[in-house]
Each structure stands twice: as C-alpha cells, then as structure tokens.
Design a protein around this motif. Structure first.
Motif, mmCIF file in Angstrom:
data_model
loop_
_atom_site.group_PDB
_atom_site.id
_atom_site.type_symbol
_atom_site.label_atom_id
_atom_site.label_comp_id
_atom_site.label_asym_id
_atom_site.label_seq_id
_atom_site.Cartn_x
_atom_site.Cartn_y
_atom_site.Cartn_z
ATOM 1 N N THR A 141 0.826 -1.211 0.000
ATOM 2 C CA THR A 141 0.000 0.000 0.000
ATOM 3 C C THR A 141 0.859 1.259 0.000
ATOM 4 O O THR A 141 0.547 2.244 -0.692
ATOM 5 N N THR A 145 0.715 4.359 -2.677
ATOM 6 C CA THR A 145 0.072 5.551 -2.120
ATOM 7 C C THR A 145 0.399 6.844 -2.862
ATOM 8 O O THR A 145 -0.485 7.698 -3.008
ATOM 9 N N LEU A 148 -2.222 8.192 -5.147
ATOM 10 C CA LEU A 148 -3.463 8.706 -4.579
ATOM 11 C C LEU A 148 -3.306 10.107 -4.002
ATOM 12 O O LEU A 148 -4.301 10.819 -3.856
#
Length: 304
Positions: A141, A145, A148
């Motif tokens: 993740t 990231t 995002l």
C-alpha cells in the motif's frame, strides 16, 4: 336477431381490419392502411453519451491542435489564418541556450529516474508477488500511495520534511522526488506481468541446477521484459512531463523543460513556446505508444 348480428359484425369489422393490417406488417406484407404523418426517431441514451464524449474530446484536444498549428506559423503573432508554413521557431528554439540546458536536464533526470524506478520496482514486485512476509500488505500500500496523493500536497510535504531535516535543495533531491512519483506506476505494471508468469518456470530452472541469480536473469527477467520496458518508458515520460512537484523540489538555477515553459509564460507569450509545446506533445504521446508497441513485440517473442 338480424339487427343485432349486423350491429355486432359492423363493430367487429374495424377490429378485424386492424388485426389484418398488423398481421400483414408482421408477415412482410403491405398494409392496406397507413397512418398519416412521419415518425421522427427519438435519440437514444447511448447516442447522447457518444455526442457528449465527442464534445468533451474536442474541447480537450482543440487547444493542443491550436498550439501545434501555431508552432509552424511564419508570423510572430499567434493569429488565424496562418500567414505561412515555417520551421523558424524550431530553429530559434534550439538556438536558445536556456531551453537547450532545460532539455539536457530533463533528459538526464528522466533517464536516471527511469533506471532507478525500474530497478526498485522489479525488486519490490518480486518481493510482493513471490514471497510472503510480515507487513506485506502495508508495504504494498505504501508503494502505491503516491498515486493517490495530489502532487501539490506531496511536493509541499516533502519540501517541509527536508527543511525540517535541514537538507538543502539539490539535483539529488529532485531525483528522489521523481523516483517517488514514478515508482508506483512501475510497480503496478511489473506486478501485473509477474502475476501472469507461473512460478513453475523458475522452479524448473532451479531443479536443473540454476541458482537464484541465474534463474532471475535467464528466466524471470526475459519474461518480464515487456513490463520492464513499458514501466521504464512510463517513468521517463512522467518525469519528463512533471511540473507541479518539480517547482517545489528544484534548486535555484535548475530548470526542466516544463518549468522553463512556465518561466517563459511569466514574461510574455513567445512563438518559441508553441514550438517547445509541440516537442513536448510529440515526446509525451510517442513514448507511451512506443512502450505499448515494445510490450506487444516482446509478448510475441520478438517476432514482427
């Protein structure tokens, strides 16, 4: 009784006639009666969606087409109709030392970013796909990231963090920032390809006596080459085209092509900007197309 029968037949005649017309139309015959007027077909929902999509694409790409056209205009003023076809602004572009220096900086920065991001992306993808270890989901993740987070937020956050550490701006900082931005794209592309490669190929190589390095370079890497080239070209394109985060991370006197365009727009709108924009458009469009073509070529085993 005769009167009632006649009345019933007269009432049933229009119904029977109308049923006969429907049957004739369904069977391919010619109906004896036609309703007056012309029926105008109503546009369907998909037609409206297609029309809206076309208008959106025209609105998005019309300014790009205008920039490309004006870059070949012989006049110094960006007006229509064009006065003539000329390459004078491209010649002036390469005679501008500041623009040439910005191109050199962008090329070196993009090349180093592509190499580092691809190397880290391959190693991270192998770890995420082939091995299990504690914190795997959290690390995966964290790698994705930066996609995002908006670039403005990411640029300001990294700049404040490095100022807190008393680290001055430098080319190395700019390179680290571009690697941070482009790494998730490489990881996603390589992971998608690595997931489709069955581990039995690597196990077969190891059973024949190959060690881990030989298995990687002779089996895994050749199978990963479509994703490796695609990820490398994507990383180069994103680094070469980035302006938002670069404005926060670059040191004084260091300019890339996008920041050079931004600086030129502050003073005046020169025809050289149109030529420089055309070069940027060609590079940022052609490189992903080349990446896709190379990926398909490697997927076919190098056959044309």
């Amino acid at each position: 009784m005769t009167t009632m029968t006649t009345t019933t037949q007269s009432r049933a005649t229009p119904v029977a006639s109308e049923a006969a017309e429907r049957a004739a139309a369904a069977g391919g015959g010619v109906a004896t009666r036609r309703r007056p007027g012309v029926r105008i077909p109503r546009p369907s929902g998909w037609s409206l969606i297609r029309l809206a999509s076309i208008l959106v694409y025209v609105f998005m790409f019309a300014p790009i087409a205008v920039v490309v056209l004006l870059s070949f205009n012989s006049s110094r003023f960006g007006t229509f109709p064009l006065e003539g076809f000329s390459f004078r602004w491209f010649e002036a572009l390469w005679a501008n030392d500041a623009i040439v220096s910005a191109f050199q900086t962008s090329l070196v920065l993009g090349f180093l970013t592509a190499i580092i991001s691809t190397s880290i992306g391959i190693a991270a993808s192998l770890a995420m796909v082939r091995y299990d270890f504690p914190g795997k989901g959290l690390i995966n993740t964290a790698l994705i990231t930066p996609i995002l987070v908006p670039e403005v937020v990411l640029g300001v956050a990294l700049l404040l963090f490095l100022r807190w550490l008393s680290i001055p701006k430098s080319f190395l900082l700019l390179l680290m920032g571009h690697v941070l931005i482009t790494l998730p794209f490489v990881v996603l592309v390589v992971q998608a390809r690595l997931t489709a490669i069955k581990p039995v190929y690597e196990e077969a190589a190891k059973s024949l006596g190959a060690n881990a390095w030989e298995t990687f370079f002779r089996v895994t890497l050749p199978l990963l080459m479509p994703a490796v080239f695609a990820g490398m070209l994507f990383a180069f394109t994103i680094s070469f085209d980035d302006v938002t985060a670069t404005l926060f991370w670059k040191s004084g006197g260091t300019e890339t092509v996008p920041t050079q365009i931004f600086a030129m727009l502050r003073n005046s709108i020169s025809p050289e900007i149109n030529a420089l924009g055309t070069v940027m458009i060609v590079l940022t469009v052609s490189l992903p197309l080349i990446a896709g073509g190379l990926a398909r070529w490697f997927a076919r085993g190098g056959r044309g």
